[in-house]
Design an enzyme around this catalytic site. Structure first.
Site, PDB file in Angstrom:
ATOM      1  N   GLN A 127       9.754   8.802  -4.356  1.00 11.11           N
ATOM      2  CA  GLN A 127       8.357   8.566  -4.818  1.00 11.11           C
ATOM      3  C   GLN A 127       7.566   8.299  -3.505  1.00 11.11           C
ATOM      4  O   GLN A 127       7.864   7.363  -2.659  1.00 11.11           O
ATOM      5  CB  GLN A 127       8.089   7.531  -5.878  1.00 11.11           C
ATOM      6  N   GLY A 128       6.543   9.215  -3.360  1.00 10.96           N
ATOM      7  CA  GLY A 128       5.687   9.032  -2.101  1.00 10.96           C
ATOM      8  C   GLY A 128       4.202   8.444  -2.326  1.00 10.96           C
ATOM      9  O   GLY A 128       3.260   9.159  -2.275  1.00 10.96           O
ATOM     10  N   TYR A 129       4.067   7.240  -2.589  1.00 11.42           N
ATOM     11  CA  TYR A 129       2.954   6.519  -2.724  1.00 11.42           C
ATOM     12  C   TYR A 129       2.615   5.695  -1.755  1.00 11.42           C
ATOM     13  O   TYR A 129       1.441   5.857  -1.169  1.00 11.42           O
ATOM     14  CB  TYR A 129       2.936   5.857  -4.114  1.00 11.42           C
ATOM     15  N   SER A 130       3.088   4.535  -1.681  1.00 16.25           N
ATOM     16  CA  SER A 130       2.557   3.575  -0.398  1.00 16.25           C
ATOM     17  C   SER A 130       2.614   4.000   0.981  1.00 16.25           C
ATOM     18  O   SER A 130       3.627   5.012   1.246  1.00 16.25           O
ATOM     19  CB  SER A 130       3.626   2.244  -0.641  1.00 16.25           C
ATOM     20  N   SER A 162      12.082   4.381  -1.976  1.00 19.81           N
ATOM     21  CA  SER A 162      13.276   3.886  -2.290  1.00 19.81           C
ATOM     22  C   SER A 162      14.302   5.146  -2.454  1.00 19.81           C
ATOM     23  O   SER A 162      13.802   6.186  -2.842  1.00 19.81           O
ATOM     24  CB  SER A 162      13.333   3.333  -3.885  1.00 19.81           C
ATOM     25  N   GLU A 245       5.968   4.121 -14.706  1.00 21.09           N
ATOM     26  CA  GLU A 245       6.579   3.152 -13.782  1.00 21.09           C
ATOM     27  C   GLU A 245       6.567   1.648 -14.286  1.00 21.09           C
ATOM     28  O   GLU A 245       7.592   0.950 -14.396  1.00 21.09           O
ATOM     29  CB  GLU A 245       5.858   3.347 -12.497  1.00 21.09           C
ATOM     30  N   SER A 369       1.686  -5.563  -7.912  1.00 24.61           N
ATOM     31  CA  SER A 369       2.525  -7.091  -7.842  1.00 24.61           C
ATOM     32  C   SER A 369       2.142  -7.831  -9.042  1.00 24.61           C
ATOM     33  O   SER A 369       1.131  -7.495  -9.865  1.00 24.61           O
ATOM     34  CB  SER A 369       2.047  -7.741  -6.677  1.00 24.61           C
TER      35      SER A 369
END
Length: 386
Positions: A127-130, A162, A245, A369
């Site tokens: 996953q390419g988010y942050s 990850s 998620e 978070s």
């Protein structure tokens, strides 16, 4: 009857558990059971393919797409039994995130292209988010995709990705319009990783393991048909994925696993003879089972097509912080061994008592978070000011 033709929901829970146990016993090597660290692809790819071939890989997907079509109650049994059996966690971004998103937002051609390859194990996803300056404020992302003929050209980077070192595909949020407000200029792209211009660098985590990565894109191309949904509609689509998620993060899976390790340490050291410890363990087990009931209720709302709200945030907080309490109890129960990393003698056994503790730190951060989740609850439920 082949596995994928089985009506799992019609089985009794006991029969379903017995079928899963038999499959794990026959197909999952003992060396992969109850691992203390997240395994690499080379270790679990055979097991992942076996699950896919048997129709047991995607419990929540509809059967028409190769999933098990489990109702929420059966999904909970599946999670609990797989943890009890010690089945390893897979490289599961395609299973828990991309698959449901494609089912909801993908074209029929995209579903036909990508869903079978998740099940076969041909495609391993990350996953390419942050990004380095777009974590909690995800809409500030800078990775850019520019349309060039029949392809997008992507430049930028992602972080905390990850298991990217083992993936061959990534789904990513990218900026496709810099002239509008930041949420409005984002698109959702699928990008093959095995091509020139892609660089993956691992990041060592708190336990000294390499699980997280940075991913860099230097004029990387991806076909125009790999755009999910409409151009510049990625922010809306991404909220669907974040919901999945957070539901997954809110599952009792990790808490069940931590309870297994707590019980193992306690039995090795005779802690159950102490009524104070026994009461604490029982309370943690009940907390986990209550979490499972809440998880099943939220999953039922998903099945019913109901809109999810702050309950997803409540679920994520509950699950991740429950797991942390259990892992803290592991360190306490281990006594002196609770302060030593790696395999250490515990009551005649060799155990790694700190691994579950380290593993439980990140889930209260990723996917939003605990602080962000509490802000969501404060705004949407308590109507408190920003």
């Amino acid at each position: 009857m082949p596995e994928d033709a089985q009506d799992w929901n019609a089985m009794t829970d006991d029969a379903f558990r017995e079928r899963l146990a038999r499959f794990v016993e026959e197909n999952c090597p003992a060396r992969l059971r109850h691992l203390k660290d997240r395994p690499r692809l080379a270790e679990v790819h055979g097991w992942q393919k076996a699950l896919g071939a048997a129709g047991l890989l995607c419990p929540a997907w509809p059967r028409k797409y190769g999933g098990m079509g489990l109702n929420p109650a059966k999904q909970l049994v599946y999670l609990e039994e797989m943890e009890n059996l010690g089945a390893p966690r897979l490289l599961d971004q395609g299973i828990i995130n991309l698959g449901p998103l494609l089912i909801a937002h993908g074209s029929e051609a995209q579903k036909a292209e990508y869903l079978p390859r998740v099940i076969s194990g041909e495609h391993i996803w990350c996953q390419g988010y942050s990004e380095p300056n777009a974590g909690s404020d995800l809409a500030s992302l800078k990775t850019e995709a520019v349309l060039d003929g029949d392809a997008f050209v992507v430049n930028g980077s992602k972080i905390w990705t990850s298991m990217a070192m083992d993936a061959n595909m990534i789904f990513a949020l990218v900026r496709t319009d810099k002239t509008v407000r930041k949420q409005a200029g984002i698109s959702f792209l699928i990008i093959p990783l095995e091509q020139p211009g892609v660089t993956v660098r691992t990041i060592r985590n708190i336990a000294g393991k390499e699980e997280l990565c940075e991913v860099f894109f230097d004029n990387v191309r991806t076909p125009r048909e790999n755009l999910i949904g409409a151009l510049n509609d990625g922010w809306r689509i991404s909220k669907t994925l974040l919901g999945h998620e957070r539901i997954w993060s809110g599952s009792p899976r990790q808490s069940f696993s931590a309870l297994f390790h707590l019980k193992r340490v306690a039995e090795a050291l005779g802690r159950f003879d102490d009524p104070v410890f026994a009461e604490k363990y029982q309370a943690l087990e009940l907390d986990t089972r209550d979490l499972g009931s809440a998880y099943a209720l939220v999953q039922q709302k998903v099945v019913n097509g109901e809109e999810l709200g702050a309950e997803v945030s409540v679920l994520k907080i509950w699950a991740t912080e429950t797991c942390q309490r259990i892992t803290e109890a592991i360190l306490e129960a281990a006594g002196d061994a609770g302060g030593m990393a790696g395999e250490v003698p515990v009551g005649g056994e060799s155990l790694d008592v700190t691994a579950p503790f380290f593993e439980s730190r990140a889930p209260t951060i990723y996917g939003g978070s605990s602080q962000i989740q509490r802000n969501i609850i404060a705004k949407t439920v308590l109507n408190l000011p920003s």
